[in-house]
Design a protein around this motif. Structure first.
Motif, PDB file in Angstrom:
ATOM      1  N   CYS A  72       0.834  -1.218   0.000  1.00  0.00           N
ATOM      2  CA  CYS A  72       0.000   0.000   0.000  1.00  0.00           C
ATOM      3  C   CYS A  72       0.855   1.248   0.000  1.00  0.00           C
ATOM      4  O   CYS A  72       0.566   2.214  -0.700  1.00  0.00           O
ATOM      5  N   LEU A  73       1.935   1.227   0.782  1.00  0.00           N
ATOM      6  CA  LEU A  73       2.765   2.424   0.904  1.00  0.00           C
ATOM      7  C   LEU A  73       4.118   2.243   0.230  1.00  0.00           C
ATOM      8  O   LEU A  73       5.076   2.950   0.532  1.00  0.00           O
ATOM      9  N   GLY A  74       4.175   1.268  -0.706  1.00  0.00           N
ATOM     10  CA  GLY A  74       5.444   1.065  -1.400  1.00  0.00           C
ATOM     11  C   GLY A  74       6.524   0.564  -0.459  1.00  0.00           C
ATOM     12  O   GLY A  74       7.698   0.838  -0.653  1.00  0.00           O
ATOM     13  N   GLY A  75       6.107  -0.162   0.577  1.00  0.00           N
ATOM     14  CA  GLY A  75       7.044  -0.679   1.578  1.00  0.00           C
ATOM     15  C   GLY A  75       7.769  -1.904   1.069  1.00  0.00           C
ATOM     16  O   GLY A  75       8.984  -1.897   0.884  1.00  0.00           O
TER      17      GLY A  75
ATOM     18  N   GLY B 103       4.128   7.876  -6.901  1.00  0.00           N
ATOM     19  CA  GLY B 103       5.202   7.113  -6.269  1.00  0.00           C
ATOM     20  C   GLY B 103       4.792   6.347  -5.025  1.00  0.00           C
ATOM     21  O   GLY B 103       5.627   5.724  -4.376  1.00  0.00           O
ATOM     22  N   ARG B 104       3.529   6.371  -4.687  1.00  0.00           N
ATOM     23  CA  ARG B 104       3.062   5.741  -3.456  1.00  0.00           C
ATOM     24  C   ARG B 104       3.427   4.244  -3.383  1.00  0.00           C
ATOM     25  O   ARG B 104       3.799   3.737  -2.347  1.00  0.00           O
TER      26      ARG B 104
ATOM     27  N   VAL C 263      -1.014   4.343  -9.887  1.00  0.00           N
ATOM     28  CA  VAL C 263      -1.927   3.527  -9.084  1.00  0.00           C
ATOM     29  C   VAL C 263      -3.360   4.030  -9.261  1.00  0.00           C
ATOM     30  O   VAL C 263      -3.616   5.231  -9.151  1.00  0.00           O
ATOM     31  N   TYR C 264      -4.253   3.095  -9.561  1.00  0.00           N
ATOM     32  CA  TYR C 264      -5.692   3.369  -9.591  1.00  0.00           C
ATOM     33  C   TYR C 264      -6.310   2.716  -8.363  1.00  0.00           C
ATOM     34  O   TYR C 264      -5.849   1.655  -7.931  1.00  0.00           O
ATOM     35  N   LEU C 265      -7.345   3.337  -7.803  1.00  0.00           N
ATOM     36  CA  LEU C 265      -8.003   2.777  -6.618  1.00  0.00           C
ATOM     37  C   LEU C 265      -9.408   2.302  -6.976  1.00  0.00           C
ATOM     38  O   LEU C 265     -10.117   2.959  -7.740  1.00  0.00           O
ATOM     39  N   SER C 266      -9.792   1.164  -6.388  1.00  0.00           N
ATOM     40  CA  SER C 266     -11.141   0.646  -6.658  1.00  0.00           C
ATOM     41  C   SER C 266     -11.606  -0.263  -5.535  1.00  0.00           C
ATOM     42  O   SER C 266     -10.867  -0.522  -4.580  1.00  0.00           O
TER      43      SER C 266
ATOM     44  N   PRO D 243       9.241   9.753   1.017  1.00  0.00           N
ATOM     45  CA  PRO D 243       8.647   8.463   0.649  1.00  0.00           C
ATOM     46  C   PRO D 243       8.872   7.378   1.710  1.00  0.00           C
ATOM     47  O   PRO D 243       9.871   7.418   2.438  1.00  0.00           O
ATOM     48  N   ALA D 244       7.955   6.421   1.752  1.00  0.00           N
ATOM     49  CA  ALA D 244       7.969   5.394   2.798  1.00  0.00           C
ATOM     50  C   ALA D 244       9.278   4.625   2.868  1.00  0.00           C
ATOM     51  O   ALA D 244       9.698   4.200   3.932  1.00  0.00           O
TER      52      ALA D 244
END
Lengths: 418, 164
Positions: A362-365, A386-387, A395-398, B21-22
């Motif tokens: 979710c956060l590009g972790g 860049g998330r 990124v698209y959200l659905s 950024p994360a």
């Protein structure tokens, strides 16, 4: 004075008389929360404050969920520090490893949050618990450290925007579409510094998980919290988790800054396009978006109802060869339930990766990072540039339903046309 | 209290993922966070900034995550103040807690361009744009918030309350 839901809950936790929006009040908190990213800073601040003991070892929750299972040495060191703090302080609700889940799915499941509570969390999606009628809001680490030390914090009483959903929800349209529609309408700063209060027959008909999904994204409109009235469904949900709560609604005659109403009859599934949650379009207007990754999970949509929704679409079908489809049940409890119901098998037969409970992608972790030029659709809550990885990714959200249909099609797809 | 420096203008809705950024959140070190400030907006953004410069944002600056690493990374980059049209709520609170000054000026933000030289008189609530010769006035911060800042934010405040 007639109180909105937000004012009503704040009033329960303060000796000051709440008379108007904008007033600053000192409130006792029911629970203070931090995670593996924010707790290390909170502990640093806690020490710097000269605090020796947390206000209540049973009312501090530390959930190591963002980089879990720990992705590198640095993140493991951060968790190690938090674990040592939890041991030193004898914290009851410390979660890491096999009993750890995505915090905003885990805490409701454990009965740690519920109606009328004030919850402060060093995570912006703390507002999720508004789905259960809690005044829950994200704060920074140092604010949470202060609350961990004092058991109280200050709030500015927010003005409230009331959101009413009327009509009947069509098939394949649900909670996620309702909140995306609102954010598309009022914008990512539409509820800046304000509370959102949801109501109307559509909300009354929603289950508690759907309400938490909506409350989760209140912050995406800039909101301080997103609140739902407490009804029998809420009471049944929290009672099953060992709590005794009572129904609660806003007072008749409460003053709202604004009322936003929607008729949802005939509404399409909604998509938030890059790079802001407010770039919302009905699915039929989002054409020819070839995908490289699909993620179903997160504190927004990683609950059992979300997995059931995705599985209903994926059952007996295959995801497109070029799409990494990642399914992350949000807690170990949800994982077990999904296993019991045969959902895990459906996902694996369809060619999905089923991963552990983590906030990772979710956060590009970690566990689902996008390369330059890659495109994803996710059931998560943010699509900032860049998330989920590279600055050159999208990124698209659905909803889970649209994400699953899109995984099969290999491009953003309308589940109604499957 | 006054500041002066070069304005670095960024757009509307600058989110906390843009600020830090994360992937950089595996430390709480202010200098290290500062070295990666705005890395989510543009790779190497930090190279344009010198100590004492001023960040100038648009609407809803700091939206997104509650990560306190965001104001810390701005402070770590040597930027002591952010002027913007408006700020996101959690970021606003975090910044004051960390000792980063924020100034909200609404549409007057358009009177500042990227790289303008500006100075700020915090007591009077005046921003002077030396490059264009214009001024922006804003309601000055209440004294207790200025005091909060000069004393170093929330930590000393709680310390006093705890009698620690």
């Amino acid at each position: 004075m007639a109180h909105t839901l937000a004012q009503k809950i704040l009033q329960k936790h303060t000796d000051q008389q709440i008379t108007e929006a904008g007033q600053i009040v000192q409130c006792n908190v029911s629970l203070a929360l931090a995670n593996d990213i924010t707790a290390p800073l909170a502990i640093k601040s806690f020490r710097a404050m000269g605090a020796k003991k947390v206000f209540d070892k049973d009312r501090v929750a530390l959930v190591m969920d963002h980089f879990t299972p720990q992705k590198d040495i640095e993140s493991a060191i951060q968790v190690k520090g938090v674990r040592e703090f939890a041991e030193e302080q004898n914290i009851t609700h410390y979660y890491e490893g096999g009993d750890c889940g995505v915090e905003h799915a885990l805490l409701p499941e454990l009965g740690l949050v519920g109606p009328g509570d004030i919850v402060v969390g060093a995570d912006s999606h703390t507002c999720t618990y508004g789905g259960l009628g809690a005044f829950a809001t994200g704060l920074g680490s140092t604010d949470v450290a202060g609350a961990m030390a004092l058991g109280s914090t200050w709030f500015k009483v927010p003005p409230t925007i009331k959101v009413e959903y009327n009509g009947t929800l069509p098939a394949h349209v649900g909670a996620k579409d309702l909140i995306l529609k609102l954010i598309g309408e009022i914008g990512v700063a539409g509820a800046l510094y304000k509370a959102l209060e949801f109501g109307g027959p559509v909300v009354d008909a929603l289950d508690v998980e759907g309400r938490m999904c909506i409350a989760n994204m209140a912050i995406e409109a800039g909101g301080k919290c997103g609140l739902f009235p407490v009804d029998e469904k809420t009471i049944a949900y929290t009672a099953a988790r060992g709590r005794k709560d009572s129904p609660m609604t806003a007072d008749a005659g409460a003053v709202y800054e604004r009322i936003v109403s929607f008729d949802v009859s005939g509404m399409s599934p909604q998509i938030a396009c890059p790079h802001l949650p407010e770039n919302v379009k009905p699915v039929e207007e989002v054409k020819n978006v070839r995908l490289n990754q699909v993620v179903v999970g997160s504190c927004t949509n990683g609950r059992i109802s979300d997995l059931r929704e995705a599985a209903a679409i994926l059952k007996g079908r295959k995801v497109a060869k070029h799409v990494r489809t990642i399914i992350l049940p949000a807690t170990p409890g949800i994982w077990k339930q999904a296993l019991k119901e045969g959902l895990i098998e459906i996902f694996m037969d369809a060619g999905c990766i089923v991963g552990p409970a983590t906030c990772g992608p979710c956060l590009g972790g970690h566990m689902g990072i996008l390369a330059d030029g890659e495109v994803a659709i996710a059931t998560t809550n943010r699509n900032f540039k860049g998330r989920m990885g590279s600055l050159e990714s999208e990124v698209y959200l659905s909803s889970p339903c649209v994400a699953a249909a899109s995984a099969i099609a290999g491009e953003i797809a309308d589940p109604r046309k499957l | 209290m006054s500041y002066q420096g070069t304005a670095h203008k960024v757009g509307d809705h600058i989110d906390t993922d843009a600020i830090i950024p994360a992937r950089f959140l595996v430390t709480t070190d202010v200098k290290e966070l500062g070295a990666n400030c705005m890395e989510g907006l543009e790779a190497g953004w930090i190279k344009r900034v010198k100590e004492g410069d001023i960040m100038v944002g648009g609407e809803n600056f700091g939206c997104g995550s509650s990560r306190e690493h965001a104001p810390l990374s701005i402070l770590g980059a040597g930027i002591p103040v952010v002027v913007a049209h408006s700020f996101a709520r959690i970021f606003y609170r975090n910044s004051f807690n960390m000792g980063l000054l924020l100034i909200e000026v609404g549409d007057d933000i358009n009177k500042i361009n990227d790289r303008d030289e500006i100075s700020i008189d915090v007591e009077k609530g005046v921003i002077t744009n030396k490059t264009t010769g214009t001024e922006i006035t804003y309601p000055p911060l209440p004294e207790f918030m200025r005091e909060f800042l000069t004393k170093g934010g929330l930590i000393p405040y709680v310390k006093e309350k705890l009698g620690a």
